[in-house]
Design an enzyme around this catalytic site. Structure first.
Site, short mmCIF file in Angstrom:
data_model
loop_
_atom_site.label_atom_id
_atom_site.label_comp_id
_atom_site.label_asym_id
_atom_site.label_seq_id
_atom_site.Cartn_x
_atom_site.Cartn_y
_atom_site.Cartn_z
N GLU A 1 -3.05 -11.25 -14.13
CA GLU A 1 -1.59 -11.24 -14.06
C GLU A 1 -1.12 -11.75 -12.70
O GLU A 1 -0.06 -12.34 -12.58
CB GLU A 1 -1.03 -9.84 -14.34
CG GLU A 1 0.45 -9.84 -14.64
CD GLU A 1 0.97 -8.54 -15.24
OE1 GLU A 1 1.19 -8.48 -16.46
OE2 GLU A 1 1.16 -7.57 -14.48
N HIS B 1 -27.88 -5.07 -23.11
CA HIS B 1 -28.38 -5.13 -24.48
C HIS B 1 -27.35 -5.74 -25.42
O HIS B 1 -27.47 -5.62 -26.64
CB HIS B 1 -28.75 -3.72 -24.94
CG HIS B 1 -29.79 -3.09 -24.05
ND1 HIS B 1 -31.14 -3.28 -24.24
CD2 HIS B 1 -29.65 -2.35 -22.92
CE1 HIS B 1 -31.80 -2.63 -23.28
NE2 HIS B 1 -30.93 -2.07 -22.46
N GLU C 1 7.58 -0.53 -25.18
CA GLU C 1 6.48 0.33 -25.62
C GLU C 1 6.61 1.73 -25.03
O GLU C 1 6.49 2.75 -25.71
CB GLU C 1 5.13 -0.26 -25.18
CG GLU C 1 4.74 -1.56 -25.88
CD GLU C 1 5.22 -2.79 -25.13
OE1 GLU C 1 6.28 -2.73 -24.45
OE2 GLU C 1 4.55 -3.84 -25.24
N ARG D 1 1.06 -3.72 -10.96
CA ARG D 1 -0.41 -3.67 -10.92
C ARG D 1 -0.94 -3.25 -9.54
O ARG D 1 -2.14 -3.17 -9.35
CB ARG D 1 -0.99 -5.02 -11.35
CG ARG D 1 -0.44 -6.21 -10.60
CD ARG D 1 -0.81 -7.53 -11.28
NE ARG D 1 -0.13 -8.66 -10.65
CZ ARG D 1 1.10 -9.05 -10.92
NH1 ARG D 1 1.84 -8.39 -11.80
NH2 ARG D 1 1.64 -10.10 -10.31
O1 F6P Z 1 4.75 -7.01 -19.15
C1 F6P Z 1 4.06 -6.98 -17.96
C2 F6P Z 1 4.49 -5.84 -17.09
O2 F6P Z 1 5.71 -6.11 -16.52
C3 F6P Z 1 3.45 -5.53 -16.04
O3 F6P Z 1 3.53 -6.35 -14.95
C4 F6P Z 1 3.74 -4.10 -15.76
O4 F6P Z 1 2.69 -3.48 -15.07
C5 F6P Z 1 3.96 -3.57 -17.15
O5 F6P Z 1 4.61 -4.63 -17.82
C6 F6P Z 1 4.76 -2.32 -17.27
O6 F6P Z 1 6.04 -2.43 -16.74
P1 F6P Z 1 6.88 -1.16 -16.37
O7 F6P Z 1 6.12 -0.36 -15.39
O8 F6P Z 1 8.17 -1.67 -15.83
O9 F6P Z 1 7.10 -0.37 -17.63
#
Ligand code: F6P
Length: 517
Positions: A349, A380, A210, A264
């Site tokens: 997680e 509410h 992503e 995290r």
């Molecule tokens: O898919 C979960 C995860 O590995 C999380 O633990 C992490 O915070 C997130 O994806 C993003 O990962 P990265 O910082 O390596 O892009």
């Protein structure tokens, strides 16, 4: 986790806990009107660096069902689980993430770790500070906007902190974009002027699909809008600096952080760069100071005196002894609107596991489903179920004594009055001859009151929940620092992309319907 847990003693401690009776909250208050004094904790920090005067947060656990018997039994479990040794290992750089053979050094980022780790963290922070200040002074030209691209732990902390701390003023206007759905990035594009926009690329691994896809699209957007050197506008925040350089980011604009800082748990590392850009390094330092105050408390306080550990007792009591499958968090403060989302990742997680740290099946439920929202809005919308539904749901209320707004003080008074009223109503209930109008009561809550919802308080709240999560993991004997559960879906997405995989008939049909096959 690599510690000194005694599994036989833990099993015995859990058996003792399961044998406890459960007096009602009314019984508990009737037996001891001073419960709030015994079950309220306060953690404080200096008003500003070097100041004698203190501010802080109080946490009132008295509206939970913990009584002397439960507290004593949980303290026995704490000893059996080797909590002291594991806590020492956490701050001492020991391997507390055995499945990945890693330490967890997020504490060192705010000065709570071994001297070597703290020195390393301070050097990395100083480097980040120099870059932030250089950008503020115009070293990269005029920068008014920043699109911070990352996901999960590389996005939720920055999004929370920026939303919480830039209501009045942002030195740079930051937009955190996480989702691969292009609508998210397009929305940021609409709000930013490409000529004055910086891209902060946050990824611990520098491989997340992503993030890397969004990054390419952001560079394309800069190029298509007349920016001569789009690559020169990228700052990489990562534990894999070599990958960032390989990807094309100049070494001088890579801000690394240690591999031993989990996604995290990474807000206080260079992942916090967009936050520092928006609020400045002094405020960022305040956030670290609030977190450090909680570290200092958590490192030394014993048993029930330790507030994050006490919160973990509550969590375990409700999930394992009372069958609660969820826990709810309501921030009575707009600035903390994203806190439930942040806590969801942190807790689910970390502790959503089915095996112990040494690979055996767990002997009870693990993390509850964390959910929540903002008060009074939620009153509410979802509080009906909390008051009269069939689920028992422990609730955390979080509020600030000082207001964040400059309007008629009535706003903040009504906000606070409602927050306190909800905790009281959940506990007291109200009988009625009309079943539809009866409230059973005896529903638990914990109330957090920060003196002011500023950078230090946010840092403190985050560190508090990090340690609460760790303490819960210790009591259950699980490893909170890995997250293999997210991998299978990623692998299958890749198989769908390549078309090569042994797909079940349902998925195959859906692939066809969605135009993916
Ligand atoms: O898919 C979960 C995860 O590995 C999380 O633990 C992490 O915070 C997130 O994806 C993003 O990962 P990265 O910082 O390596 O892009």
């Amino acid at each position: 986790m690599g510690g000194k847990a005694d599994s036989t003693a833990m099993a015995a401690a859990w058996a003792a806990l399961r044998a406890l009776s459960h007096p009602t909250l009314a019984d508990l208050f009737a037996a001891d009107r001073d419960r709030p004094a015994a079950l309220t904790r306060r953690i404080a920090w200096p008003v500003e660096p070097g100041s004698e005067a203190e501010v802080g947060m109080l946490i009132d656990f008295s509206k939970t069902h913990l009584d002397e018997a439960a507290l004593t039994a949980f303290e026995a479990l704490t000893a059996a689980a080797g909590f002291d040794g594991l806590r020492e290992a956490l701050f001492g750089g020991g391997i507390v993430n055995p499945t990945e053979g890693r330490a967890a050094t997020h504490g060192a980022l705010r000065g709570s770790g071994t001297p070597a780790q703290v020195d390393e963290a301070e050097a990395l922070l100083a480097r980040m500070g120099m870059l932030v200040e250089a950008i503020h002074e115009g070293a990269l030209g005029e920068i008014r906007h920043c699109i911070a691209i990352g996901i999960g732990g590389s996005a939720l902390g920055p999004a929370l902190a920026i939303d919480a701390l830039t209501r009045d003023l942002a030195l740079v206007d930051v937009h955190v974009v996480s989702n691969i759905d292009g609508l998210a990035l397009e929305q940021a594009f609409r709000a930013c002027d490409p000529q004055t926009t910086l891209i902060a690329l946050a990824s611990k691994t520098f491989t997340t699909t992503e993030t890397m896809t969004n990054a390419q699209s952001a560079l394309r957007w800069l190029a298509e809008n007349g920016v001569d050197d789009p690559g020169g506008r990228v700052i990489a925040l990562t534990a894999a600096p070599e990958k960032a350089v390989e990807w094309g980011v100049d070494e001088t604009r890579v801000l690394p952080f240690p591999e031993s800082v989990g996604g995290r748990y990474s807000l206080f590392s260079s992942i916090g760069f967009p936050v520092a850009l928006a609020i400045g390094m002094d405020e960022f330092g305040q956030m670290l100071a609030g977190a450090k105050a909680v570290d200092d408390h958590f490192r030394v306080a014993q048993g029930r005196a330790n507030a994050p550990l006490l919160a973990a007792f509550c969590d375990q009591y409700y999930t394992r002894l009372r069958g609660c499958q969820t826990r709810a968090v309501f921030a009575y403060d707009e600035r903390l609107a994203l806190l439930p989302d942040y806590l969801q990742q942190l807790e689910m997680e970390s502790n959503g596991k089915s095996v112990t740290a040494d690979g055996k099946p767990v002997d009870g439920p693990t993390a509850a489903v964390t959910w929540g929202g903002v008060g009074t809005d939620a009153q509410h919308a979802v509080f009906q179920l909390l008051h009269q539904g069939t689920h028992l749901i422990p609730v955390d209320f979080i509020a600030s004594i000082a207001p964040g707004d400059d309007l008629d003080p009535a706003h903040h008074r009504i906000l606070l009055m409602n927050c306190l009223a909800q905790g009281a109503a959940l506990m007291a209930g109200k009988p009625s001859d009309d079943p539809a109008r009866a409230y059973a009561g005896d529903r638990p809550s914990t109330t957090f009151l920060v003196d002011d919802c500023d950078a230090a308080a946010l840092g403190a709240l985050i560190a508090f929940h990090e340690h609460r999560t760790f303490a819960g993991a210790v009591l259950m004997g699980i490893n909170p620092f890995d997250q293999f559960g997210v991998e299978l879906g990623k692998a299958i997405a890749k198989q769908i992309e390549s078309g090569e995989g042994d797909f079940d008939p349902s998925t195959r049909a859906l692939m066809t319907a969605a135009g993916l096959a």
